[in-house]
Scaffold this motif. Structure first.
Motif, PDB file in Angstrom:
ATOM      1  N   VAL A 255      26.213 -35.620  65.325  1.00 10.91           N
ATOM      2  CA  VAL A 255      25.863 -35.838  66.729  1.00 10.91           C
ATOM      3  C   VAL A 255      24.475 -36.479  66.797  1.00 10.91           C
ATOM      4  O   VAL A 255      23.518 -35.982  66.196  1.00 10.91           O
ATOM      5  CB  VAL A 255      25.871 -34.523  67.517  1.00 10.91           C
ATOM      6  CG1 VAL A 255      25.375 -34.747  68.944  1.00 10.91           C
ATOM      7  CG2 VAL A 255      27.268 -33.929  67.545  1.00 10.91           C
TER       8      VAL A 255
ATOM      9  N   PHE B 266      23.141 -32.941  63.083  1.00  9.80           N
ATOM     10  CA  PHE B 266      22.713 -33.641  64.291  1.00  9.80           C
ATOM     11  C   PHE B 266      21.338 -34.261  64.127  1.00  9.80           C
ATOM     12  O   PHE B 266      20.526 -33.833  63.304  1.00  9.80           O
ATOM     13  CB  PHE B 266      22.804 -32.756  65.529  1.00  9.80           C
ATOM     14  CG  PHE B 266      21.740 -31.700  65.661  1.00  9.80           C
ATOM     15  CD1 PHE B 266      20.524 -31.989  66.244  1.00  9.80           C
ATOM     16  CD2 PHE B 266      21.975 -30.411  65.205  1.00  9.80           C
ATOM     17  CE1 PHE B 266      19.554 -31.013  66.391  1.00  9.80           C
ATOM     18  CE2 PHE B 266      21.005 -29.428  65.345  1.00  9.80           C
ATOM     19  CZ  PHE B 266      19.788 -29.725  65.930  1.00  9.80           C
TER      20      PHE B 266
ATOM     21  N   THR C 106      18.141 -35.942  66.644  1.00  4.78           N
ATOM     22  CA  THR C 106      17.629 -36.124  68.002  1.00  4.78           C
ATOM     23  C   THR C 106      16.329 -36.921  67.994  1.00  4.78           C
ATOM     24  O   THR C 106      15.578 -36.893  67.021  1.00  4.78           O
ATOM     25  CB  THR C 106      17.384 -34.778  68.708  1.00  4.78           C
ATOM     26  OG1 THR C 106      16.390 -34.037  67.988  1.00  4.78           O
ATOM     27  CG2 THR C 106      18.655 -33.965  68.792  1.00  4.78           C
TER      28      THR C 106
END
Length: 583
Positions: free
Chosen positions: A167, A188, A190
């Protein structure tokens, strides 16, 4: 497709390989239009319905949290419920619709932008975290309004060869991470976040490789790109060459084999090569965490973060837990540990863990009324907790740990409150351990520099390295813009830790480290060389640390560690610590 590499902040160990799944912020796709007068109330209702649906979704998340989910998730979900219920979110955008005739999405984004601008004017850890939470809550509402609430892609039932998913997002809330738990979600990335941001904490708890603070990752990485996340280095490789992919798959396989080997160490005593026993304890949030702690081989609980009993309750409409409720939870943990010691930290609320979203108005809550300061300012709440802890001490070994002490009068007032709680229990003929030990968290430089007044009054010390580093270096540890300055190997930090360990040994009292440093295998030998004999960490980190201990020779580590403590150049310290791994 060209290959490129991004560097960010490592927050969760391991390597993951998969296809990128981008989460596009809903705010970027918001349409702006004016609503006719006769449709204004219908538009108001559309926003109210969306807010109500998000509220129901959060409630469902609460009730459906899987047993294996980290306990922190409950507290994080509750923070979002509190924000969603705040008039600044639930009412102010409705006024914008009525006064300016903006459509619901535009009105909500307008209000969030105004709130964000206000937060940007205050450089403060707590407020910055709340800004991030507010934006995450707004995202959930916007996705309902726009019909894109289900952000996780469906997994074809018959496709067993579906590539695993990484993600990639500007930001992702801990609650949203649950949406990917039942899919092929293996990592993930970010743009924002720091070593101890909410998403980082959850990533470590779920044992999912992650890298945060990547700045432009969500703009540079495209949907379905092949992505490698190196959680150890904080590196993300997009569209790697066949050779790089092969190398990382081999590393990933070796890591899996190493993890399987670690499981064989569960029942092996933690003893160094030269025969020195080391105590390995677990950090827990709730009594249910005792099972995984025992499963990992912990010989006790070194840190029971009691504030998680107080937080995460707004979604259920509950108030602060009473004495009996607290007592039952503490007793449950004590009984679950089967005679092993349980160290319960008294309520540690404040900057990043508010009991009430509306009660913190200080310009800098990280330096304000928090932890023991808060408890001494709320004596009835504090006495209630102390009585509950003391009652639990009748069922097994309990120690009381006091956070954020800095002054002699704070220690004396705290000890006086404990004696008062004991007296109240005696009046009621309620049993407790009269010899219960009381210790201090060493997490403020002033405490580490004034240890004689601590060892004179208390039974043990526990070094909270997360806050000690933050306060020593004046670094906001969740601000990705300065997170690179958060350095556990800074000579000032190392010397404060070494001083605390030595002072405890001279006084004949136990000293533990219960912060992130305790679970970092790269620092295990350094801490051993400083004289540390008690480590407390997340259960998932315990076996790897034990492996380091079993292969450590104190006779060789101690002189090298002393030389490290005399060093002042960062590069020399880092190199010397790395060389300890081969000693």
């Amino acid at each position: 497709m060209a290959s490129f590499t991004l560097h960010g902040i490592p927050v969760s160990r391991g390597i993951s390989i998969g296809r990128a799944h981008l989460l596009t912020p809903a705010a970027l796709d918001v349409k702006h239009y004016l609503v006719p007068e006769e449709q204004v109330e219908a538009e108001v209702k559309r926003l109210q319905d969306a807010i109500a649906e998000v509220h129901r979704n959060l409630q469902e998340l609460w009730t459906e949290l899987p047993k294996e989910a980290p306990t922190e998730l409950g507290a994080f979900i509750d923070v979002h419920v509190l924000i969603l219920s705040d008039p600044m979110i639930s009412e102010a955008p409705l006024d914008i619709i009525r006064s300016r005739h903006y459509n619901a999405e535009w009105a909500l984004v307008t209000q969030i932008d105004e709130l964000s601008a206000q937060f940007d004017e205050i450089e403060d850890e707590y407020l910055r975290e709340r800004k991030q939470d507010i934006q995450q809550v707004a995202e959930r509402v916007l996705k309902v309004l726009m019909g894109t609430a289900l952000s996780a892609p469906p997994v074809p039932e018959e496709d067993h060869f579906q590539p695993q998913m990484i993600v990639v997002a500007h930001d992702i809330s801990p609650a949203d991470m649950l949406a990917f738990r039942d899919r092929s979600f293996v990592g993930f990335v970010t743009d924002v976040g720091g070593q101890n941001s909410h998403t980082a904490i959850v990533a470590r708890s779920l044992d999912i490789p992650a890298a945060v603070g990547m700045s432009q990752a969500s703009r540079l990485i495209e949907q379905d790109d092949w992505v490698i996340v190196d959680g150890d280095a904080g590196v993300v490789i997009c569209n790697p060459s066949a050779l790089v992919m092969e190398q990382y798959r081999a590393r990933q396989a070796n890591l899996m084999k190493a993890r399987k080997r670690l499981l064989k160490l569960k029942k092996t005593p933690a003893v160094t090569k030269d025969g020195t026993p080391i105590t390995l304890l677990a950090n827990i949030e709730l009594p249910d965490d005792c099972g995984p702690a025992l499963e990992a081989g912990a010989v006790g609980v070194g840190l029971f973060r009691s504030e998680f009993l107080f937080m995460g309750r707004g979604a259920q409409g509950l108030k602060v837990p009473g004495e009996d409720e607290q007592f039952e939870q503490y007793r449950k943990a004590v009984l679950a540990m089967k005679g092993r010691p349980v160290t319960i930290r008294t309520l540690d609320v404040g900057a990043d863990k508010p009991l009430d979203q509306t009660e913190h108005t200080a310009l800098n809550p990280a330096l304000g009324l928090r932890a023991i300061r808060y408890c001494l300012a709320e004596p009835q709440l504090f006495l209630t907790q102390l009585r509950a802890i003391l009652r639990a001490s009748a069922f097994g070994k309990v120690r009381i740990l006091i956070p954020m002490l800095a002054h002699a009068f704070e220690i004396d007032q705290t000890l006086g409150m404990i004696e008062q709680a004991k007296a109240q229990l005696r009046e009621q003929n309620i049993k407790y351990d009269a010899a219960v030990e009381v210790g201090a968290m060493i997490e403020i430089p002033a405490a580490a520099l004034a240890l004689p007044m601590f060892v004179k009054r208390l039974d043990f010390l526990s070094i909270g390295t997360n806050d000690l580093i933050q306060y020593t270096l004046a670094i906001d540890r969740v601000d990705y813009e300065v997170a690179h300055l958060y350095n556990p190997l800074h000579p000032a930090v190392l010397n404060l830790i070494a001083m605390t360990i030595e002072a405890g040994h001279k006084a004949g009292i136990d000293v533990a480290v219960c912060g992130e440093m305790a679970g970092d295998v790269k620092l295990t030998r350094l801490l051993l060389g400083m004289g540390l004999r008690e480590f407390s960490m997340h259960p998932a980190q315990l076996l790897a640390v034990k492996q380091e201990i079993l292969s450590s020779d104190l006779a060789r580590l101690v002189p090298r560690t002393r030389r490290i403590l005399r060093a002042m150049e960062p590069a020399a310290i880092a190199e010397a610590v790395e060389q300890l791994q081969s000693v």
